[in-house]
Write a protein that holds these residues in place. Structure first.
Motif, PDB file in Angstrom:
ATOM      1  N   VAL A  88      74.822  75.707  22.272  1.00 43.63           N
ATOM      2  CA  VAL A  88      75.289  76.546  21.175  1.00 43.63           C
ATOM      3  C   VAL A  88      75.100  75.836  19.837  1.00 43.63           C
ATOM      4  CG1 VAL A  88      76.929  77.854  22.548  1.00 43.63           C
ATOM      5  CG2 VAL A  88      77.648  75.705  21.488  1.00 43.63           C
ATOM      6  N   VAL A  89      74.333  74.763  19.857  1.00 44.32           N
ATOM      7  CA  VAL A  89      74.014  74.025  18.632  1.00 44.32           C
ATOM      8  C   VAL A  89      73.140  74.924  17.751  1.00 44.32           C
ATOM      9  CG1 VAL A  89      72.777  71.993  17.751  1.00 44.32           C
ATOM     10  CG2 VAL A  89      74.105  71.826  19.849  1.00 44.32           C
ATOM     11  N   GLU A  90      73.340  74.838  16.446  1.00 42.95           N
ATOM     12  CA  GLU A  90      72.492  75.587  15.507  1.00 42.95           C
ATOM     13  C   GLU A  90      71.027  75.324  15.833  1.00 42.95           C
ATOM     14  OE1 GLU A  90      73.050  77.575  12.756  1.00 42.95           O
ATOM     15  OE2 GLU A  90      75.174  77.643  13.267  1.00 42.95           O
ATOM     16  N   ALA A  91      70.207  76.359  15.758  1.00 39.91           N
ATOM     17  CA  ALA A  91      68.791  76.216  16.094  1.00 39.91           C
ATOM     18  C   ALA A  91      68.108  75.158  15.242  1.00 39.91           C
ATOM     19  CB  ALA A  91      68.081  77.560  15.960  1.00 39.91           C
ATOM     20  N   ASP A 120      69.433  72.466  13.941  1.00 37.73           N
ATOM     21  CA  ASP A 120      69.862  71.158  14.431  1.00 37.73           C
ATOM     22  C   ASP A 120      69.189  70.836  15.758  1.00 37.73           C
ATOM     23  OD1 ASP A 120      71.526  70.834  12.236  1.00 37.73           O
ATOM     24  OD2 ASP A 120      73.308  71.564  13.290  1.00 37.73           O
ATOM     25  N   ALA A 121      69.111  71.826  16.633  1.00 36.45           N
ATOM     26  CA  ALA A 121      68.460  71.622  17.926  1.00 36.45           C
ATOM     27  C   ALA A 121      66.980  71.306  17.735  1.00 36.45           C
ATOM     28  CB  ALA A 121      68.633  72.850  18.813  1.00 36.45           C
ATOM     29  N   ALA A 122      66.338  71.978  16.779  1.00 36.30           N
ATOM     30  CA  ALA A 122      64.921  71.713  16.510  1.00 36.30           C
ATOM     31  C   ALA A 122      64.732  70.286  16.002  1.00 36.30           C
ATOM     32  CB  ALA A 122      64.379  72.726  15.496  1.00 36.30           C
ATOM     33  N   SER A 123      65.615  69.834  15.128  1.00 38.03           N
ATOM     34  CA  SER A 123      65.528  68.454  14.621  1.00 38.03           C
ATOM     35  C   SER A 123      65.742  67.442  15.738  1.00 38.03           C
ATOM     36  CB  SER A 123      66.574  68.217  13.522  1.00 38.03           C
ATOM     37  OG  SER A 123      66.293  68.994  12.407  1.00 38.03           O
ATOM     38  N   LEU A 124      66.737  67.683  16.563  1.00 41.80           N
ATOM     39  CA  LEU A 124      66.999  66.789  17.689  1.00 41.80           C
ATOM     40  C   LEU A 124      65.824  66.764  18.661  1.00 41.80           C
ATOM     41  CD1 LEU A 124      70.726  67.652  18.423  1.00 41.80           C
ATOM     42  CD2 LEU A 124      69.853  65.441  17.674  1.00 41.80           C
ATOM     43  N   SER A 125      65.260  67.934  18.931  1.00 39.97           N
ATOM     44  CA  SER A 125      64.134  67.977  19.865  1.00 39.97           C
ATOM     45  C   SER A 125      62.926  67.239  19.303  1.00 39.97           C
ATOM     46  CB  SER A 125      63.773  69.418  20.244  1.00 39.97           C
ATOM     47  OG  SER A 125      63.275  70.138  19.145  1.00 39.97           O
ATOM     48  N   ARG A 126      62.665  67.375  17.998  1.00 42.35           N
ATOM     49  CA  ARG A 126      61.543  66.640  17.390  1.00 42.35           C
ATOM     50  C   ARG A 126      61.716  65.137  17.559  1.00 42.35           C
ATOM     51  NH1 ARG A 126      61.561  70.914  13.675  1.00 42.35           N
ATOM     52  NH2 ARG A 126      63.062  69.884  12.307  1.00 42.35           N
ATOM     53  N   GLU A 127      62.938  64.662  17.365  1.00 44.66           N
ATOM     54  CA  GLU A 127      63.202  63.230  17.538  1.00 44.66           C
ATOM     55  C   GLU A 127      63.018  62.827  19.002  1.00 44.66           C
ATOM     56  OE1 GLU A 127      64.053  59.260  16.670  1.00 44.66           O
ATOM     57  OE2 GLU A 127      63.362  60.917  15.431  1.00 44.66           O
ATOM     58  N   CYS A 128      63.456  63.662  19.927  1.00 43.45           N
ATOM     59  CA  CYS A 128      63.253  63.369  21.355  1.00 43.45           C
ATOM     60  C   CYS A 128      61.767  63.286  21.684  1.00 43.45           C
ATOM     61  CB  CYS A 128      63.919  64.431  22.225  1.00 43.45           C
ATOM     62  SG  CYS A 128      65.712  64.305  22.307  1.00 43.45           S
ATOM     63  N   TYR A 129      60.971  64.224  21.176  1.00 44.79           N
ATOM     64  CA  TYR A 129      59.533  64.195  21.454  1.00 44.79           C
ATOM     65  C   TYR A 129      58.893  62.928  20.887  1.00 44.79           C
ATOM     66  CZ  TYR A 129      60.335  69.141  22.443  1.00 44.79           C
ATOM     67  OH  TYR A 129      60.827  70.307  22.943  1.00 44.79           O
ATOM     68  N   ARG A 130      59.321  62.537  19.701  1.00 45.48           N
ATOM     69  CA  ARG A 130      58.782  61.317  19.094  1.00 45.48           C
ATOM     70  C   ARG A 130      59.104  60.101  19.963  1.00 45.48           C
ATOM     71  NH1 ARG A 130      60.089  57.125  16.334  1.00 45.48           N
ATOM     72  NH2 ARG A 130      62.303  57.587  16.133  1.00 45.48           N
ATOM     73  N   PRO A 190      60.374  83.313  15.074  1.00 45.21           N
ATOM     74  CA  PRO A 190      60.286  83.652  13.650  1.00 45.21           C
ATOM     75  C   PRO A 190      61.691  83.866  13.079  1.00 45.21           C
ATOM     76  CG  PRO A 190      58.611  84.838  14.869  1.00 45.21           C
ATOM     77  CD  PRO A 190      59.499  84.152  15.892  1.00 45.21           C
ATOM     78  N   GLY A 191      61.938  83.300  11.933  1.00 42.55           N
ATOM     79  CA  GLY A 191      63.261  83.360  11.333  1.00 42.55           C
ATOM     80  C   GLY A 191      64.058  82.101  11.599  1.00 42.55           C
ATOM     81  N   GLY A 192      63.728  81.392  12.688  1.00 42.49           N
ATOM     82  CA  GLY A 192      64.311  80.104  12.989  1.00 42.49           C
ATOM     83  C   GLY A 192      65.716  80.078  13.541  1.00 42.49           C
ATOM     84  N   ALA A 193      66.348  81.228  13.781  1.00 42.76           N
ATOM     85  CA  ALA A 193      67.733  81.243  14.247  1.00 42.76           C
ATOM     86  C   ALA A 193      67.860  80.994  15.746  1.00 42.76           C
ATOM     87  CB  ALA A 193      68.393  82.565  13.883  1.00 42.76           C
ATOM     88  N   VAL A 194      66.779  81.188  16.493  1.00 43.55           N
ATOM     89  CA  VAL A 194      66.793  81.053  17.949  1.00 43.55           C
ATOM     90  C   VAL A 194      65.585  80.231  18.378  1.00 43.55           C
ATOM     91  CG1 VAL A 194      66.689  82.339  20.125  1.00 43.55           C
ATOM     92  CG2 VAL A 194      67.904  83.309  18.179  1.00 43.55           C
ATOM     93  N   LEU A 195      65.776  79.413  19.398  1.00 46.33           N
ATOM     94  CA  LEU A 195      64.666  78.631  19.933  1.00 46.33           C
ATOM     95  C   LEU A 195      64.138  79.264  21.212  1.00 46.33           C
ATOM     96  CD1 LEU A 195      66.009  74.993  19.550  1.00 46.33           C
ATOM     97  CD2 LEU A 195      64.406  76.187  18.078  1.00 46.33           C
ATOM     98  N   VAL A 196      62.839  79.166  21.407  1.00 46.95           N
ATOM     99  CA  VAL A 196      62.185  79.573  22.645  1.00 46.95           C
ATOM    100  C   VAL A 196      61.885  78.302  23.418  1.00 46.95           C
ATOM    101  CG1 VAL A 196      60.111  80.622  23.623  1.00 46.95           C
ATOM    102  CG2 VAL A 196      61.139  81.584  21.568  1.00 46.95           C
ATOM    103  N   ALA A 197      62.185  78.296  24.701  1.00 50.60           N
ATOM    104  CA  ALA A 197      61.916  77.138  25.552  1.00 50.60           C
ATOM    105  C   ALA A 197      60.686  77.427  26.406  1.00 50.60           C
ATOM    106  CB  ALA A 197      63.131  76.840  26.429  1.00 50.60           C
ATOM    107  N   LEU A 198      59.723  76.513  26.371  1.00 49.35           N
ATOM    108  CA  LEU A 198      58.451  76.696  27.071  1.00 49.35           C
ATOM    109  C   LEU A 198      58.170  75.531  28.014  1.00 49.35           C
ATOM    110  CD1 LEU A 198      56.324  77.547  23.902  1.00 49.35           C
ATOM    111  CD2 LEU A 198      57.258  79.186  25.536  1.00 49.35           C
ATOM    112  N   ARG A 199      57.457  75.828  29.094  1.00 47.87           N
ATOM    113  CA  ARG A 199      56.886  74.773  29.935  1.00 47.87           C
ATOM    114  C   ARG A 199      55.557  74.370  29.303  1.00 47.87           C
ATOM    115  NH1 ARG A 199      57.793  78.600  34.067  1.00 47.87           N
ATOM    116  NH2 ARG A 199      55.552  78.869  34.039  1.00 47.87           N
TER     117      ARG A 199
END
Length: 139
Positions: free
Chosen positions: A21-24, A26-36, A67-76
């Motif tokens: 339920v983290v803001e999208a 914030d989740a996007a920023s955290l995920s970018r750091e994880c990928y790095r 689009p709009g950035g409020a929700v994340l899509v999770a992909l394989r």
């Protein structure tokens, strides 16, 4: 407080972010750091490279904002693509290209380590139930 730094730690964070339920943003920023951090780990360890590749094939751990950035899509890995061909630019498919959401330095990690399609060449096939066929494009 647990120490982070192992491949499995970052995979666990990504897994938790998928349904959080983290803001999208914030989740996007955290995920970018994880990928790095995962990319760095994969350079240093063949075992981490294999673990990452297997995890991203089996689970939807690539997080991309809709689009709009409020929700994340999770992909394989087999559902994602780094870029789109010229004739698909400025289409809805173009938005989901990882190149729009991640630093170019992560291209090698996504394409060479995880097996993400380097370039989507055509629109995805759609199955009879209206879903895209894995590995062919938009979520």
């Amino acid at each position: 407080e647990p120490k982070l730094g192992k491949c499995r730690d970052f995979l666990a964070i990504l897994d938790a972010l998928r349904g959080s339920v983290v803001e999208a943003s914030d989740a996007a920023s955290l995920s970018r750091e994880c990928y790095r951090r995962l990319a760095e780990a994969c350079v240093a360890s063949t075992a981490d490279r294999a673990a990452c590749a297997n995890s991203f094939v089996a689970q939807r751990l690539i997080l991309v904002p809709k689009p709009g950035g409020a929700v994340l899509v999770a992909l394989r890995a087999d559902e994602a693509y780094w870029d789109v061909s010229a004739h698909l630019r400025h289409t809805a498919l173009d938005h989901y290209a990882l190149s729009h959401h991640f630093d170019a330095s992560l291209r090698t990690f996504f394409v060479d380590v995880l097996g993400v399609n380097p370039e989507l060449l055509e629109e995805p096939a759609v199955s009879s139930n209206g879903h895209t066929i894995p590995g062919t494009g938009e979520p």
